[in-house]
Structures are given as structure tokens and as C-alpha cells.
Scaffold this motif. Structure first.
Motif, PDB file in Angstrom:
ATOM      1  N   VAL A  35       0.484  -1.194   0.323  1.00 22.57           N
ATOM      2  CA  VAL A  35      -0.473  -0.035   0.009  1.00 22.57           C
ATOM      3  C   VAL A  35       1.047   0.955   0.026  1.00 22.57           C
ATOM      4  O   VAL A  35       1.767   1.291   0.552  1.00 22.57           O
ATOM      5  CB  VAL A  35      -0.612  -0.043   0.968  1.00 22.57           C
ATOM      6  N   GLY A  36       0.624   2.172  -1.058  1.00 25.82           N
ATOM      7  CA  GLY A  36       1.131   3.760  -1.172  1.00 25.82           C
ATOM      8  C   GLY A  36       0.367   4.624  -0.793  1.00 25.82           C
ATOM      9  O   GLY A  36      -0.936   4.936  -0.726  1.00 25.82           O
ATOM     10  N   TYR A  37       0.293   5.872   0.135  1.00 23.10           N
ATOM     11  CA  TYR A  37      -0.293   6.781   0.238  1.00 23.10           C
ATOM     12  C   TYR A  37      -0.024   8.087  -0.210  1.00 23.10           C
ATOM     13  O   TYR A  37       1.546   8.569  -0.193  1.00 23.10           O
ATOM     14  CB  TYR A  37      -0.951   7.122   1.542  1.00 23.10           C
ATOM     15  N   VAL A  38      -0.406   8.776  -1.066  1.00 26.36           N
ATOM     16  CA  VAL A  38       0.104  10.215  -1.872  1.00 26.36           C
ATOM     17  C   VAL A  38      -0.634  11.334  -0.872  1.00 26.36           C
ATOM     18  O   VAL A  38      -1.465  11.432  -0.761  1.00 26.36           O
ATOM     19  CB  VAL A  38      -0.908  10.288  -3.142  1.00 26.36           C
ATOM     20  N   GLU A  39       0.862  11.904  -0.608  1.00 22.59           N
ATOM     21  CA  GLU A  39       0.708  13.286   0.453  1.00 22.59           C
ATOM     22  C   GLU A  39       1.432  14.426  -0.164  1.00 22.59           C
ATOM     23  O   GLU A  39       2.580  14.018  -1.431  1.00 22.59           O
ATOM     24  CB  GLU A  39       0.711  12.696   1.563  1.00 22.59           C
ATOM     25  N   VAL A  40       1.324  14.907   0.691  1.00 19.11           N
ATOM     26  CA  VAL A  40       2.379  16.387  -0.142  1.00 19.11           C
ATOM     27  C   VAL A  40       3.438  17.121   0.910  1.00 19.11           C
ATOM     28  O   VAL A  40       2.205  16.579   2.398  1.00 19.11           O
ATOM     29  CB  VAL A  40       1.488  18.160  -0.092  1.00 19.11           C
ATOM     30  N   ILE A  41       3.829  16.370   0.635  1.00 17.89           N
ATOM     31  CA  ILE A  41       5.482  17.260   1.828  1.00 17.89           C
ATOM     32  C   ILE A  41       5.899  18.163   1.006  1.00 17.89           C
ATOM     33  O   ILE A  41       6.810  18.975   0.113  1.00 17.89           O
ATOM     34  CB  ILE A  41       6.491  16.081   1.497  1.00 17.89           C
ATOM     35  N   GLU A  42       6.275  19.194   2.473  1.00 16.35           N
ATOM     36  CA  GLU A  42       6.702  20.654   2.011  1.00 16.35           C
ATOM     37  C   GLU A  42       7.981  21.049   1.807  1.00 16.35           C
ATOM     38  O   GLU A  42       8.491  20.535   3.285  1.00 16.35           O
ATOM     39  CB  GLU A  42       6.373  21.877   2.905  1.00 16.35           C
ATOM     40  N   ASN A  43       8.914  20.994   0.997  1.00 17.71           N
ATOM     41  CA  ASN A  43      10.216  21.478   1.693  1.00 17.71           C
ATOM     42  C   ASN A  43      10.334  22.846   1.064  1.00 17.71           C
ATOM     43  O   ASN A  43      10.091  23.511   0.775  1.00 17.71           O
ATOM     44  CB  ASN A  43      11.353  19.915   0.584  1.00 17.71           C
ATOM     45  N   GLU A  44      11.565  22.706   0.052  1.00 13.30           N
ATOM     46  CA  GLU A  44      12.105  24.123  -0.615  1.00 13.30           C
ATOM     47  C   GLU A  44      10.731  24.290  -1.420  1.00 13.30           C
ATOM     48  O   GLU A  44      10.456  25.716  -1.794  1.00 13.30           O
ATOM     49  CB  GLU A  44      13.046  23.507  -1.609  1.00 13.30           C
ATOM     50  N   LYS A  45       9.864  23.365  -1.838  1.00  8.80           N
ATOM     51  CA  LYS A  45       8.505  23.221  -3.336  1.00  8.80           C
ATOM     52  C   LYS A  45       7.858  22.499  -2.318  1.00  8.80           C
ATOM     53  O   LYS A  45       8.314  20.888  -2.617  1.00  8.80           O
ATOM     54  CB  LYS A  45       9.533  23.561  -4.613  1.00  8.80           C
ATOM     55  N   SER A  46       6.761  22.893  -2.851  1.00  3.91           N
ATOM     56  CA  SER A  46       5.818  21.341  -2.166  1.00  3.91           C
ATOM     57  C   SER A  46       5.619  20.309  -3.643  1.00  3.91           C
ATOM     58  O   SER A  46       6.152  20.682  -4.755  1.00  3.91           O
ATOM     59  CB  SER A  46       4.022  21.857  -2.919  1.00  3.91           C
ATOM     60  N   LYS A  47       5.681  18.829  -3.281  1.00  5.98           N
ATOM     61  CA  LYS A  47       5.742  17.888  -3.973  1.00  5.98           C
ATOM     62  C   LYS A  47       5.007  16.746  -4.053  1.00  5.98           C
ATOM     63  O   LYS A  47       5.153  16.456  -2.276  1.00  5.98           O
ATOM     64  CB  LYS A  47       7.580  17.382  -4.203  1.00  5.98           C
TER      65      LYS A  47
END
Length: 296
Positions: A276-288
Motif C-alpha cells: 500500500v502507498g499513500y500520496v501526500e504533499v511534503i513541504e520542502n523547498e517547494k511542494s512535491k
């Protein structure tokens, strides 16, 4: 990952690691990176599953060795050869397993890669293992099965005419909150797509309940984290219990009833592997876009 009920009675055990593992003839691998995602390196996660064809045991061949070798070679194609295309990964693993190391046996296979820069998935599938994408409580994609006839899926192997070129190739757009699930037919034969989505939505619903007050709590007001490992184990467990239920209507029993024109009840006893994988937004230098992968 769960061996079939028959194998469990004989003392078989599953091997579950973060990067790879197996149960019976089914196996999987997971690759994820913490490196910076950019246009030159957009792939953040690669996952694969394979289902060895158990009929080989009648000829003294352990098809589990073939599926495990294929998944080991697939992960090596990612980590050592730096391949990121699922088709190239599958082709490289097939060449290594079948033509170089001359492993005997055969298996179905499904491999997917998440392109975090473009929020999309590329996947290849041979046979009746597969990939399903769930958004909320709905299935937004399910890979079709490849079968020569009922109960005989396409398979890669030392004595099979099927080649990686015959794999289905799919491209799917994903969104934050999507659940990506790869599994062998031990899941799909015993749990319907609709039920899979319903079970998954209990982990991803934007609404939680306070068990003391009974009040609804919007997810953004909680610190809830999606536990993909727990989700994978839950799905594998649900499939296992359906597989040993002789009265349950399952996708396999419904298809068998139609194929053989007679009433069939119960699940299909089989090995089960779920990643199982879950897609989420990680905030680093830019969203990805980023995906965490976990097996069971």
C-alpha cells in the motif's frame, strides 16, 4: 503477506521486510527515496508484486523461488542499474531471472513507479496480480486481468510464451490523499473492489469520531497520520479470512459460478501479498508529491 491456509497448517511463515518479502509463492519489493525530487529525478517510489504459479510443484519446481528472484532482480534494477521505467525494470528482471540465472517456474507480476513531479503513476501488469487506486471511498482505477482462460493468467517464466512486451502499460494521474494498492490475486479473488475501497476509506476518511462524545472531528483538526502498514495488514487479513470462509460470496466464487454454470460459494485459498502507498504533499523547498509504501 500471508501464506495460504494450507501452507500455514504445514508451518509456513511469511517474511515481511520494509524493502522486500514473501509469503508462499507470492513476493514483493518496495523502493523509496529521500533524495530531492526534480525534473531529472522525478520518481520517488517504485513497488512491485509477483505471484508464483503453484502448479509447478507437481513437477518438483518451487515457483516461489522464481517470483522472489524476479522481485529481487526488479529492485536491483532500480537500486543498481538506476532504472525507473516499470517496463524497463520488468524486462531487466525477466532477463536476469529467466535467461541469465535460468530460474525455473513462472509468475504474474505488477510494477509501478510514482512520478512525484507530475503527480502520476506508470505501471505494467502481467496476469491477474494488479494495481488499484482509491480516492476517498471510490475506485478510480483498477488494472484489468490478463487471462488465457478462467484460472490461467498470463505469466512470465522459463516455459512460458508470454514476454514483458505483452504487459499492460498504464498511466494514471493521482492526487494527495489517494491510496495506491498493489496485490496478488489472493486479495482480488477474495475481496471485491468495492469492499477494498470501503475498508481503505475507514483509514483515510476526512472525518473522525470522538469515541467519548460521539462528535465528528474534521481530520484537519487532528494529528491523525495515515498508517499504510496497518492498512496493508488489515486488507491481507480480510482476504485471508474470506479465503477460508466456505459460505462467503467472493469475486472468485461469483466468477467461478458464471464460468462453470453452477452455484459456487466460498473464497479461494491462496497466498496473499498486499503493498500500500499513500500520496501526500511534503513541504520542502517547494511542494512535491510523495508516497510512502508499505507491504503486508
Amino acid at each position: 503477506a500471508v501464506p495460504s491456509a494450507e501452507k500455514l497448517r504445514l508451518g509456513a511463515k511469511s517474511v515481511i521486510r520494509q524493502n522486500n518479502g514473501y509469503a508462499g509463492e507470492d513476493s514483493y519489493f518496495v523502493y523509496s527515496t529521500n533524495e530531492e525530487i526534480n525534473d531529472e529525478n522525478p520518481i520517488s517510489c517504485v513497488m512491485g508484486v509477483a505471484d508464483g504459479v503453484g502448479m509447478w510443484k507437481k513437477e518438483g519446481v518451487d515457483a516461489g523461488k522464481y517470483s522472489r528472484h524476479l522481485m529481487h532482480s526488479a529492485r536491483a534494477a532500480v537500486t543498481e542499474a538506476n532504472l525507473r521505467s516499470p517496463f524497463k525494470i520488468l524486462s531487466d528482471a525477466y532477463q536476469k531471472t529467466t535467461l541469465v540465472d535460468r530460474m525455473k517456474g513462472s509468475c504474474t507480476a505488477c510494477i509501478m513507479a510514482l512520478d512525484s513531479m507530475n503527480a502520476s503513476i506508470e505501471a505494467v501488469n502481467i496476469g491477474d496480480s494488479g494495481i488499484i487506486v482509491i480516492r476517498g471511498s471510490s475506485v478510480v482505477f483498477r488494472s484489468p486481468e490478463q487471462e488465457h482462460f478462467f484460472g490461467c493468467p498470463y505469466q512470465l517464466g522459463h516455459n512460458s510464451s508470454t514476454l514483458p512486451d505483452q504487459a499492460q502499460r498504464v498511466y494514471i494521474d493521482v492526487e494527495p490523499g489517494d491510496v495506491i494498492l498493489l496485490a496478488s490475486d489472493g486479495l482480488f479473488d477474495n475481496v471485491s473492489d468495492r469492499m477494498i475501497a470501503s475498508l481503505v476509506s475507514k483509514y483515510t476518511s476526512p472525518i473522525m469520531f470522538d469515541h467519548i462524545t460521539g462528535m465528528q472531528i474534521p481530520m484537519q483538526h487532528t494529528t491523525r497520520k495515515i498508517n499504510v502498514t496497518e492498512m496493508a495488514r488489515m486488507l491481507a487479513g480480510h482476504a485471508y479470512y474470506n479465503s477460508i470462509n466456505k459460505e462467503k460470496d467472493t469475486p472468485w466464487s461469483l466468477a467461478a459460478s458464471q464460468e462453470w454454470d453452477m452455484p459456487i460459494n466460498g473464497g479461494k485459498v491462496d497466498d496473499i501479498v498486499v503493498v500500500v502507498g499513500y500520496v501526500e504533499v511534503i513541504e520542502n523547498e517547494k511542494s512535491k508529491e510523495h508516497e510512502e509504501g508499505a507491504p503486508s
